[in-house]
Enzyme design. Structure first.
Site, PDB file in Angstrom:
ATOM      1  N   HIS A   1       2.748  -4.118   6.580  1.00  0.00           N
ATOM      2  CA  HIS A   1       1.814  -3.013   6.329  1.00  0.00           C
ATOM      3  C   HIS A   1       1.834  -2.074   7.529  1.00  0.00           C
ATOM      4  CE1 HIS A   1      -0.695  -4.576   2.833  1.00  0.00           C
ATOM      5  NE2 HIS A   1       0.070  -5.628   3.103  1.00  0.00           N
TER       6      HIS A   1
ATOM      7  N   HIS B   1       0.852  -1.200   0.000  1.00  0.00           N
ATOM      8  CA  HIS B   1       0.000   0.000   0.000  1.00  0.00           C
ATOM      9  C   HIS B   1       0.883   1.244   0.000  1.00  0.00           C
ATOM     10  CE1 HIS B   1      -3.408  -2.629   1.739  1.00  0.00           C
ATOM     11  NE2 HIS B   1      -3.662  -2.359   0.469  1.00  0.00           N
TER      12      HIS B   1
ATOM     13  N   GLU C   1       1.001  -5.510  10.838  1.00  0.00           N
ATOM     14  CA  GLU C   1       0.604  -4.095  10.799  1.00  0.00           C
ATOM     15  C   GLU C   1       1.501  -3.339  11.774  1.00  0.00           C
ATOM     16  OE1 GLU C   1      -1.551  -2.755   8.772  1.00  0.00           O
ATOM     17  OE2 GLU C   1      -3.004  -4.300   8.219  1.00  0.00           O
TER      18      GLU C   1
END
Ligand code: 0X9
Ligand code: ZN
Length: 325
Positions: free
Chosen positions: A210, A63, A286
């Site tokens: 991420h 991303h 994350e």
């Protein structure tokens, strides 16, 4: 390269080339494909030789806006390669395949045009096709008006060919979670999947970095009603990572499935790695923080995030380096 600021794609690419050039005996670059805008998807293979060793896959930057991810992946490279003498067994007993920026077009777009850009930069099907023109630089700066007015990009973490479009993906190209018009519509996800499939029997651990929320996510993300049969094995190994990470400066990570900790979403890379490539240990990490800065994590936190994440990754690598499966 430094870990005091966020770097542009070309700096990260140069760092990969620098490592490959400087540490020839243990590093090799593998070009696995090209992004929509013509940027190179370059994996650094780190290994001190030998046959049939278990391998670890790590990718970052799927991303665009999650800048701490490529920064952390390059920090992992720093430790693994430049400080290899601290842990020679991690290279003697394992191979590593590391892709620091898996969505370079989105990463660059988030630097130049829109800090919160998440997706790739592909043009919706049916629009006039453009070709990258390296002589003019990447063509994103020369988009014809007809294309500029359309919605660009696919969420590369909804685009993988496993339970595609079942939940949490959108069929509207204007949405941030647009899953693409078909699975693997994106050259970036296609290239990663092809490479991983070619090495699937070797790869024992799949990690996708991420941000944000400080969670170590275990499949499945596509459903909250069933868990993989070997969920407990995945949980126990991840727990080692989370504990080692926490020991550095007390950072807490939540551990569980994506569907139970955040939301259900299908077509993500971790579920595909588990469900299709059959890599037993597949996780999405994350990275920090928990929302104070969110995606705009200050560069002053790169180094501490790198240190603790490296310890977490090292704990898992240790497990495979000791010969466990
Ligand atoms: O939604 C995502 O793609 C990931 N979170 S993020 O904020 N970085 O966008 C989580 C993906 C978790 N894995 C699955 N849902 N399978
Ligand atoms: Zn993400």
């Amino acid at each position: 390269m430094s870990w005091r600021r966020y770097h542009r794609f070309k700096d990260i690419e140069s760092y990969i080339d620098y490592l490959a050039h400087t540490y020839k005996e243990i590093c090799e670059t593998v070009i696995i494909g090209t992004s929509t805008e013509g940027r190179t998807l370059k994996v650094l293979k780190v290994s001190s030789g030998g046959q049939n060793k278990p391998a670890i896959w790590i990718d970052g930057g799927l991303h665009g806006r999650e800048w701490i991810s490529p920064a952390t992946v390059t920090y992992i490279l720093l430790q693994l390669v430049e400080f290899r003498d601290k842990h020679p067994h991690l290279l003697e007993n394992l191979d590593w395949y590391i892709l620091p920026v898996s969505n370079p077009d989105g990463y660059e777009y988030s630097h130049v045009h829109d800090r919160l850009w998440r997706k790739t930069r592909s043009i919706p099907v049916g629009s006039k096709k453009r070709r990258p023109n390296p002589a003019l630089g990447y063509w994103s700066d020369a988009i014809p008006y007809s294309v500029r007015s359309q919605c660009v990009g696919v969420d590369p973490n909804r685009n993988w060919d496993f339970q595609w479009m079942k939940v949490g993906g959108s069929s509207n190209p204007c949405d941030d979670n647009f899953a693409g018009h078909k699975p693997f519509s994106e050259p970036e996800t296609r290239a990663m999947a092809d490479f991983i499939m070619q090495h699937k029997d070797q790869i024992h651990l799949f990690l996708s970095l991420h941000s944000y929320s400080q969670m170590w996510l275990i499949p499945w993300g596509w459903t909250d009603t069933v868990k993989p049969d070997d969920y407990y094995d995945m949980y126990v190994l991840a727990e080692k990572g989370v504990n080692a990470l926490k020991a550095v400066r007390g950072t807490d990570y939540l551990l569980g499935t994506s569907a139970e900790l955040i939301y259900a979403s299908s077509g993500a890379s971790d579920d595909w790695a588990k469900g299709v490539a059959q890599i037993k240990y597949a996780y999405t990490i994350e990275l920090p923080d928990t929302g104070n800065h969110g995606f705009i994590l200050p560069a002053s936190q790169i180094e501490s995030t790198g240190q603790e994440t490296w310890e977490g990754v090292r704990a898992l690598a240790q497990h495979f380096a000791e010969g466990y499966n």
